[in-house]
Design a protein around this motif. Structure first.
Motif, PDB file in Angstrom:
ATOM      1  N   GLN A   1      52.828  27.232  46.645  1.00 14.24           N
ATOM      2  CA  GLN A   1      53.370  27.568  45.335  1.00 14.24           C
ATOM      3  C   GLN A   1      52.227  27.796  44.356  1.00 14.24           C
ATOM      4  O   GLN A   1      51.251  27.035  44.345  1.00 14.24           O
ATOM      5  N   ALA A   2      52.379  28.849  43.521  1.00 10.96           N
ATOM      6  CA  ALA A   2      51.378  29.111  42.483  1.00 10.96           C
ATOM      7  C   ALA A   2      51.461  28.060  41.384  1.00 10.96           C
ATOM      8  O   ALA A   2      50.443  27.607  40.851  1.00 10.96           O
ATOM      9  N   ASP A   3      52.694  27.650  41.026  1.00 17.07           N
ATOM     10  CA  ASP A   3      52.905  26.620  40.003  1.00 17.07           C
ATOM     11  C   ASP A   3      53.702  25.495  40.659  1.00 17.07           C
ATOM     12  O   ASP A   3      54.937  25.484  40.638  1.00 17.07           O
ATOM     13  N   PHE A   4      52.993  24.567  41.280  1.00 19.74           N
ATOM     14  CA  PHE A   4      53.669  23.503  42.031  1.00 19.74           C
ATOM     15  C   PHE A   4      54.496  22.605  41.123  1.00 19.74           C
ATOM     16  O   PHE A   4      55.589  22.170  41.498  1.00 19.74           O
ATOM     17  N   LYS A   5      54.017  22.334  39.916  1.00 20.46           N
ATOM     18  CA  LYS A   5      54.736  21.439  39.018  1.00 20.46           C
ATOM     19  C   LYS A   5      56.101  22.013  38.649  1.00 20.46           C
ATOM     20  O   LYS A   5      57.113  21.297  38.694  1.00 20.46           O
ATOM     21  N   SER A   6      56.142  23.289  38.299  1.00 17.70           N
ATOM     22  CA  SER A   6      57.429  23.913  37.950  1.00 17.70           C
ATOM     23  C   SER A   6      58.354  23.935  39.158  1.00 17.70           C
ATOM     24  O   SER A   6      59.563  23.677  39.049  1.00 17.70           O
TER      25      SER A   6
END
Length: 809
Positions: free
Chosen positions: A377-382
């Motif tokens: 994922q590019a934005d793991f938190k989201s």
């Protein structure tokens, strides 16, 4: 009075004037009229006098009443002012139907409305219990004159005193705000009443409750028990149980309560007790008070049983989950791991010690991410926050994870009604691969089916067409639009009968396809249509009551088959003629050849007469050629006998060494003539076996003759014999030119011969006779050859004749 006198004077004057005018005689009627008129006038005068006197008296009385009214109003104003000044409100009820009189007002702190109608609606500003008490007291006051003095609680928590009395035939209630000691007393009375009501309610509740309850005095004796306690100790009633000092708990249980109270005032523990002769488990709560203690026992026997069963069920489910290939993880409402199975730990490469610590889901995701077991994922938190939204969802959510190692997971988040989520991770990598392969295979099979020359149709259990290919429509000249409607077999039969009108055959065919045939066995048949085409069909039962039917146009094959059948019959007839001709000619040739050989031998005999050298050479040629011709004729006769099936084997013990020697003796002259060296390899003690000695000798003779014929001048031949467990093997190997590979398949055919170098080929019967005689004995023959290096022919004869050889006898 003056008016009345004037009126009287006027009347008298009128009367006098009339009298004077009537100077004539006055009759009786006029006299009566005058008298009446005089009476009326007199009455009017009198009435006026009376009216004047009454008017004067009324004016005097009105003046007195106005003074009295003013005094009463002043008194009322003074009374109302006194009521208002004392912060109280009075209500007076008169006769039935008369509106009550409301005076005064209460402070705003009492929550009593100022408006008259709202104030009289006591339930709107008094608590329900106080309103009910006031209504009952007022009813008694108004009906029976019973006075009362009560304290009432308002909706805002303040207190009002109500005093009811009777005055002047009226019921009067005075409401006054309480303060000081009177307020405190009222509040205490309210609290006492409320506590008393609560205590009574609790007593009633505990008496009706199925849980045993008790109250003990400071000395530990029972002061009160409920009905459930009495039933538990098998007493008639609570009084009987208290009088007999019956205890629910045994000594150990009561001692545990006493020791527990030494540490804390509230004792909570699960204790056993004997109830109606059965051991039960109770959750006991006992509380210490200033006057003793009180307790209650809840029967937890069923709960403990259920908990034990639930524990075993949970352990069983855990063991079951560990056997599943699907990974499962259960998180609680606090998002901490509650349980998992072995597949979950293995799939995500997680340590058991880490998972047993019940980490939260974020920590688990971080560990899975570190192990590269999550999608990139590019934005793991989201992505993680979006994943954890499932905790606020009411419905199950599905995700697809494509892991870095190429695996694909179907992730299902199933929320719990009590909070938390069960995550199910299904590894569908193989499933997707199989599905892809299945789809590809289906497409290949579809394309294959569409391009088959055979017509294929699949019918369901209801007899309707489910699947077909273009060849089916082409063979029976059916419209594709018609087939796309999935017609019934009956409709297809009617469409096909225009090409093949055979009702009985179609009836059998329909019964097999529609499933009316109980056996549901595969079948096949042939239809010769009216257009000259021949169609073969086959029915194959399929699972689910379906039936597959295949049609193939075999018209060309049938025509070729018929032509080949005719040709084969002609060939068989020709072969029969050939065999008959050969047999007849062979027998016809044997007699002249015998005579020629006999007379030639006589001519060669010197006792008959001398011959010149040239004549002796010619007679030698005649004998040699006649012997060769006789051998060919004998071979032809032997083959004809084999073909006719009338040959008989003379089975007996065959000495191997002696038979080989006899065969060698037959070719010795040819060996010497060609200067060929024959080497024999026969082990000592090879013994004998059961066979026809004459035919075995003939087999070896033909093998040696064939080897001599295909050997070069001055060459060599090797004859080998060996004994196996169940057979005797003979092998004759030469070192001649060998046989090309394309001729190996036909060397055992009759009349197959090939010249070897300058030598002329023979009749081609030697190896054919060898094969026939070997097979009659139930043996086998084989050949191995390589060009330029020679040929080896091996024969394997059984030690005991086979059933085929015995039958040949």
């Amino acid at each position: 009075m003056l008016a009345a006198t004037a009126l009287t004077t006027t009347v008298l004057a009128v009367s006098s004037t009339g009298a004077e005018a009537a100077s004539g005689p006055i009759d009786a009627g006029r006299t009566a009229l005058v008298s009446a008129l005089l009476g009326v006038v007199a009455f009017a005068v009198l009435g006026v006098a009376v009216l004047q006197r009454a008017r004067a008296r009324a004016e005097n009385e009105n003046a007195v009443l106005r003074h009295q009214l003013a005094d009463s109003k002043a008194k009322a104003d003074r009374a109302e002012a006194l009521v208002d000044a004392d912060d109280q409100r009075m209500v007076a009820w008169g006769a039935p139907g008369e509106l009550p009189l409301v005076m005064g007002r209460l402070p705003r702190s009492c929550a009593a409305p100022e408006e008259r109608a709202a104030f009289l609606a006591f339930g709107t500003w008094l608590v329900p219990a106080a309103a009910s008490r006031l209504d009952a007291a007022l009813e008694s006051l108004r009906q029976r004159g019973e006075t009362f003095t009560i304290s009432l609680e308002t909706v805002n928590g303040s207190h009002v005193e109500a005093v009811g009395r009777t005055a002047g035939g009226r019921a009067v209630a005075r409401f006054r705000d309480l303060s000081g000691d009177r307020l405190a007393l009222a509040e205490l009375e309210t609290l006492h009443q409320r506590v008393s009501e609560d205590v009574e309610a609790m007593r009633v509740l505990l008496q009706a409750a199925p849980m045993p309850a008790w109250i003990r005095g400071p000395d530990g004796t029972l002061r009160w028990i409920n009905n459930a306690f009495a039933r538990a100790v098998e007493a008639r009633d609570p009084q009987d149980a208290a009088a007999r000092h019956l205890e629910l708990l045994d000594t150990a249980g009561r001692e545990a309560i006493r020791l527990g109270h030494a540490e804390k005032p509230v004792f909570e523990q699960r204790l056993p007790a004997i109830v109606a002769g059965a051991r039960r488990i109770f959750d006991v709560i006992d509380v210490v008070s200033e006057t003793g203690s009180a307790g209650i026992a809840t029967d937890a026997t069923e709960l403990e049983t259920v908990q034990s069963q639930m524990k075993r069920l949970v352990e069983f489910h855990a063991r079951t989950l560990d056997q599943l290939a699907t990974a499962v993880a259960v998180f609680g409402s606090d998002r901490r791991l509650r349980s998992y199975n072995a597949a979950f730990r293995s799939l995500f490469s997680l340590d058991a010690s880490f998972l047993d610590g019940q980490p939260d889901e974020s920590a688990v995701l971080e560990r899975m991410r570190a192990n590269r077991r999550l999608p990139e994922q590019a934005d793991f938190k989201s992505w993680r926050n979006d994943l954890l939204v499932a905790y606020q969802s009411l419905d199950a959510r599905e995700h697809w994870w494509h892991l870095p190692d190429g695996q694909t997971l179907r992730v299902l988040a199933n929320p719990h009604p009590q909070g938390g989520i069960t995550w199910i991770y299904e590894n569908v990598t193989e499933q997707l691969e199989l599905e892809s392969r299945y789809n590809a295979l289906s497409r290949v099979q579809g394309e294959t089916l569409d391009h088959l020359a055979e017509g294929v149709a699949v019918f369901g259990s209801d007899g309707r067409l489910r699947l077909d290919n273009p060849s089916f429509a082409r063979i029976w000249h059916l419209d594709q639009k018609f087939l796309s409607t999935h017609p019934h077999i009956g409709e297809i039969e009617r469409a096909c009968r225009r090409l093949h009108d055979a009702p009985e055959e179609w009836a059998r065919f329909t019964a097999r396809v529609a499933g009316m045939d109980e056996s549901r066995a595969p079948s096949h048949g042939r239809m010769e249509r009216s257009d000259g085409r021949v169609v073969d069909y086959a029915t194959v039962p399929l699972p689910g009551g379906q039936t597959m039917v295949t049609f193939i146009d075999v018209s060309d094959t049938v025509q070729v088959e018929r032509a080949l059948t005719d040709r084969n019959e002609a060939l068989e007839a020709a072969d029969g003629l050939k065999n008959a001709f050969i047999q007849h000619v062979s027998y016809e040739l044997r007699s002249p050849l015998t005579n020629i050989i006999g007379f030639t031998q006589l001519l060669s005999d010197v006792s008959i007469g001398p011959l010149t050298e040239k004549q002796q050479e010619y007679t030698g040629y005649i004998l040699s050629s006649s012997g060769s011709l006789l051998a060919i004729v004998n071979d032809i006769l032997d083959l004809a006998t084999v073909d006719a099936g009338i040959i008989a084997l003379d089975l007996g013990e065959v000495d191997v060494e002696r038979t080989i020697a006899a065969a060698i003796e037959g070719v010795r002259d040819r060996l010497q003539e060609a200067q060929i060296v024959l080497e024999t390899r026969i082990p000592d003690g090879i013994g004998s076996f059961v066979a026809d000695e004459k035919r075995v000798r003939q087999i070896l003779y033909n093998l040696l003759s064939n080897a001599v014929g295909f050997s070069t001048h001055g060459g060599s031949i090797v004859l080998t014999a060996r004994r196996a467990a169940d057979a005797v093997e003979f092998s004759v190997e030469d070192h001649g030119p060998g046989i090309p590979p394309e001729f190996l398949a036909s060397v055992f055919d009759r009349f197959e011969s090939r010249a070897a170098g300058s030598a002329r080929g023979g009749a081609g019967l030697g190896l054919a006779i060898v094969k026939s005689f070997v097979e009659l004995h139930g043996g086998t023959v084989g050949i191995r050859s390589e060009e330029g290096r020679g040929t080896a022919v091996s024969v394997r004869l059984p030690i005991r004749p086979t059933e085929l050889a015995v039958a040949a006898e």
